[in-house]
Design an enzyme around this catalytic site. Structure first.
Site, PDB file in Angstrom:
ATOM      1  N   LYS A  13      24.274  53.564  37.940  1.00  0.00           N
ATOM      2  CA  LYS A  13      24.874  52.441  38.671  1.00  0.00           C
ATOM      3  C   LYS A  13      23.803  51.909  39.615  1.00  0.00           C
ATOM      4  O   LYS A  13      23.494  52.526  40.627  1.00  0.00           O
ATOM      5  CB  LYS A  13      26.107  52.896  39.450  1.00  0.00           C
ATOM      6  N   PHE A  69      23.703  45.889  30.602  1.00  0.00           N
ATOM      7  CA  PHE A  69      24.627  46.950  30.195  1.00  0.00           C
ATOM      8  C   PHE A  69      25.735  46.480  29.255  1.00  0.00           C
ATOM      9  O   PHE A  69      26.531  47.272  28.795  1.00  0.00           O
ATOM     10  CB  PHE A  69      25.219  47.679  31.405  1.00  0.00           C
ATOM     11  N   ARG A  97      40.437  44.882  36.129  1.00  0.00           N
ATOM     12  CA  ARG A  97      40.027  46.192  36.607  1.00  0.00           C
ATOM     13  C   ARG A  97      40.914  47.192  35.871  1.00  0.00           C
ATOM     14  O   ARG A  97      41.820  47.763  36.433  1.00  0.00           O
ATOM     15  CB  ARG A  97      40.283  46.251  38.114  1.00  0.00           C
TER      16      ARG A  97
HETATM   17  P1  AMP Z   1      31.444  47.997  42.824  1.00  0.00           P
HETATM   18  O1  AMP Z   1      30.736  46.744  43.243  1.00  0.00           O
HETATM   19  O2  AMP Z   1      31.220  49.143  43.746  1.00  0.00           O
HETATM   20  O3  AMP Z   1      32.890  47.730  42.476  1.00  0.00           O
HETATM   21  O4  AMP Z   1      30.788  48.495  41.442  1.00  0.00           O
HETATM   22  C1  AMP Z   1      30.768  47.704  40.299  1.00  0.00           C
HETATM   23  C2  AMP Z   1      29.456  46.952  40.232  1.00  0.00           C
HETATM   24  O5  AMP Z   1      28.373  47.823  39.942  1.00  0.00           O
HETATM   25  C3  AMP Z   1      29.387  45.963  39.101  1.00  0.00           C
HETATM   26  O6  AMP Z   1      30.026  44.754  39.454  1.00  0.00           O
HETATM   27  C4  AMP Z   1      27.900  45.764  38.905  1.00  0.00           C
HETATM   28  O7  AMP Z   1      27.434  44.725  39.751  1.00  0.00           O
HETATM   29  C5  AMP Z   1      27.308  47.069  39.405  1.00  0.00           C
HETATM   30  N1  AMP Z   1      26.618  47.871  38.372  1.00  0.00           N
HETATM   31  C6  AMP Z   1      25.453  48.527  38.548  1.00  0.00           C
HETATM   32  N2  AMP Z   1      25.094  49.190  37.444  1.00  0.00           N
HETATM   33  C7  AMP Z   1      26.044  48.954  36.509  1.00  0.00           C
HETATM   34  C8  AMP Z   1      26.238  49.385  35.159  1.00  0.00           C
HETATM   35  N3  AMP Z   1      25.382  50.187  34.537  1.00  0.00           N
HETATM   36  N4  AMP Z   1      27.352  48.948  34.517  1.00  0.00           N
HETATM   37  C9  AMP Z   1      28.255  48.150  35.136  1.00  0.00           C
HETATM   38  N5  AMP Z   1      28.112  47.714  36.405  1.00  0.00           N
HETATM   39  C10 AMP Z   1      27.035  48.113  37.095  1.00  0.00           C
END
Ligand code: AMP
Length: 585
Positions: free
Chosen positions: A273, A364, A440
């Site tokens: 991530k 990804f 989601r």
């Molecule tokens: P969050 O913003 O904490 O809800 O986490 C989701 C976000 O992580 C996504 O919207 C992407 O911007 C980010 N992200 C980073 N790496 C990845 C990955 N390998 N696959 C999907 N999302 C990712």
């Protein structure tokens, strides 16, 4: 259709905050609108001139609007300014002043919705030398032919400040009621303020179809038109178009690897991530467009990404989902999101920034292949396609680092590797899942260490004291609840710099906040909730002081989240779950 009819609807919507009442008003109105006016009307109802994904904007500041109102009403700017201070709304000011003028002059022309939208679109196209004057005269002309209440809403639309509070959900429901209400036997009882739906299941099927069409088109105008003309079938067949962004799929949070497997099954795919910004990249031959997670077009700001996609994506028509991470060109070291955040809204010095602080794109997912949507295909298949078409080129564009496994030990090792190389954690993905735009649903989940920063919106600010007196230096922050209300969680003033050169400064924040001021009382200003900042803290506490019921201990501003809008900030639910998470530790 006459604009005055739309204004009547604005007024009715404005008079209530009850969602069912709004849905009822809107759905009846949508039924009455001709097919040819439907798209235009929907945009204007939302207070928009362009669909949300379109980067064009009218570009008129409140100061310019003051001048236009002055020309149209014949009143001096100083008077308009003082009225504005009193009401905090230039819409109301123009209503009052145009009304006063109209009493002494003869009637106005009939404005139609078409004409209004056309003129507003023309405004956006004006550029170059003398553009401010041209805009002033065009707005003044519109206001001159407007009736007072029309002027009120014209001004609000142009300033992007509609205030009628009709949310996306309400528009979606109104479309269902309007075009499928009879078939689904939807009955709304005004007196009891109740809605009866005979066949819930069927209703949900239609609601999903409308929502999914919206997630793809990102604009209710074509959704309503399709619903009216081609019914459910038409909605289901609505295809994404390369160049028009679709909502990104969102992630749920899990508390551990086991829960990750429970959600996504075994084996599942685990990916780093990355701590960067989401980029949805559309490649249509030479036309490459990049959108943020809010679907803002940022192609111009990231020329190096355009180049990487041209060179290293071996297909001419695709849409990719990715996370871009900045790095320091000199040292090669990766940078936290905050460093590249400043590139999002840049208008000048773009080349220099792209030289010094370029991004590496970590791809990804793929959602369109050779011009066809592949959102329905399993993730596994989409990933296979990706592997074939991305020429892995570090520091330019690479596939997100990943493993596919059912083995918890292997995941733990990979998780440690992710964290130790500066990433936020892992994303876990279900191999046989489709891509669900805007949802989601748990087809991808995130695993990260417990304490997380919050993304909060600034709702109020306070002028500082002593040497900080020229700055708005303390900010009241809010999260959002599931109805879209902003609830306060505390005030922050640490984390900002006194000198502009040192990073995000009080001066810069003051510049950003000033145009959003709606009311001033003593030292405190209430502002339109637009600015999202990332906030760190020591702990979340229960507190009666703030409307959320929580308060942050030692909050500090980490930086601006220019890729997020007020609708995608941290939710009250997240606050609750972080609070409960703390207690467990
Ligand atoms: P969050 O913003 O904490 O809800 O986490 C989701 C976000 O992580 C996504 O919207 C992407 O911007 C980010 N992200 C980073 N790496 C990845 C990955 N390998 N696959 C999907 N999302 C990712």
């Amino acid at each position: 259709m006459h604009y005055s009819r739309l204004v009547e609807i604005y007024e009715k919507l404005d008079a209530t905050t009850k969602r069912l009442v709004q849905t009822d008003i809107l759905s009846k109105f949508l039924k009455e609108v001709d097919a040819e006016d439907l798209g235009t009307t929907i945009l204007l109802l939302e207070g928009r001139i362009f669909p949300r994904w379109d980067e064009r904007e009218v570009g008129i500041a409140a100061k310019t609007m003051l001048k236009a109102i002055s020309v149209a009403s014949g009143e001096p700017i100083s008077k308009i300014n003082s009225e504005w201070k009193k009401t905090g709304d230039l819409g109301t000011v123009s209503y009052n002043l145009i009304k006063k003028k109209k009493q002494s002059t003869l009637g106005s022309h009939d404005l139609t919705v078409k004409k209004v939208l056309k003129n507003l679109m023309e405004l956006a196209a004006i550029g170059g030398i003398g553009s401010v004057d041209k805009k002033i005269s065009l707005v003044a002309e519109l206001l001159t032919s407007a009736k007072p209440d029309e002027a009120k809403y014209l001004v609000r639309t142009i300033l992007n400040d509609m205030r009628i509070g009709v949310g996306e959900g309400t528009i979606r429901d109104a479309i269902i009621w309007a075009f499928f209400g009879d078939k689904l036997k939807v009955k709304y009882f005004k007196e009891e303020h109740k809605v009866l739906i005979e066949d819930r299941e069927r209703y949900n099927e239609y609601a999903d179809a409308v929502q999914e069409a919206y997630n793809i088109a990102n604009d209710f105008a074509p959704v309503a038109e399709t619903a009216k003309k081609h019914g459910l079938r038409g909605l289901e067949e609505m295809e994404m178009q390369i160049g028009v962004p679709l909502k990104v799929m969102l992630a749920l949070k899990v508390d551990g690897i086991d829960e990750g497997f429970e959600r996504c099954g075994k084996p599942a795919e685990f990916e780093f991530k990355y701590d960067g910004m989401r980029m949805q990249i559309h490649k249509n031959d030479n036309d490459i467009r990049i959108f943020t997670r809010r679907l803002e077009n940022i192609t111009a700001q990231f020329p190096e990404v355009v180049e990487s996609v041209e060179k290293y994506v071996k297909e001419s028509k695709v849409v990719l989902d990715s996370e871009a991470v900045g790095y320091n060109k000199k040292t090669g070291k990766y940078l936290p999101f905050q460093s590249i955040s400043q590139r999002i809204k840049r208008k000048y010095g773009i080349e220099k920034m792209s030289e010094e602080m370029p991004v590496e794109v970590n791809v990804f997912d793929i959602i369109n292949f050779r011009g066809k949507s592949i959102i329905g295909r399993p993730f596994e298949e989409r990933k296979d396609i990706l592997r074939k078409i991305i020429k892995n080129t570090p520091k330019k564009i690479i596939l997100a680092k990943s493993i596919t496994t059912s083995d918890k030990n292997e995941v733990e090792k990979f998780y440690r590797e992710a964290i130790s190389s500066g990433n936020e954690g892992l994303m876990i993905k279900k191999l046989d899942a489709p891509y669900k735009p805007g949802a989601r649903v748990g087809f991808m989940v995130k695993l990260k260490p417990t304490k997380e920063n919050l993304d909060l919106v600034i709702v109020k600010a306070e002028w500082g004291e002593g040497k900080r007196s020229k700055w708005l230096s303390s900010y009241t922050l809010a999260c959002i609840d599931n109805k879209g209300n902003f609830l306060e969680v505390g005030k922050a003033s640490t984390g900002l710099k006194e000198k502009r050169e040192e990073g995000l400064s009080f001066a810069e924040m003051t510049d950003l906040i000033k145009p959003l001021i709606a009311r001033e009382e003593g030292k405190e200003v209430t502002i339109k909730p637009k600015i999202v900042i990332e906030v760190g803290y020591e702990e979340i506490q229960k507190s009666p002081t703030y409307s959320s019921g929580y308060a942050l201990r030692f909050p500090r501003v980490i930086g601006l989240r220019e890729d997020r809008g007020p609708e995608d900030i941290s939710t009250l639910k997240m606050m609750e779950s972080f609070y409960n998470g703390q207690k467990k530790k």
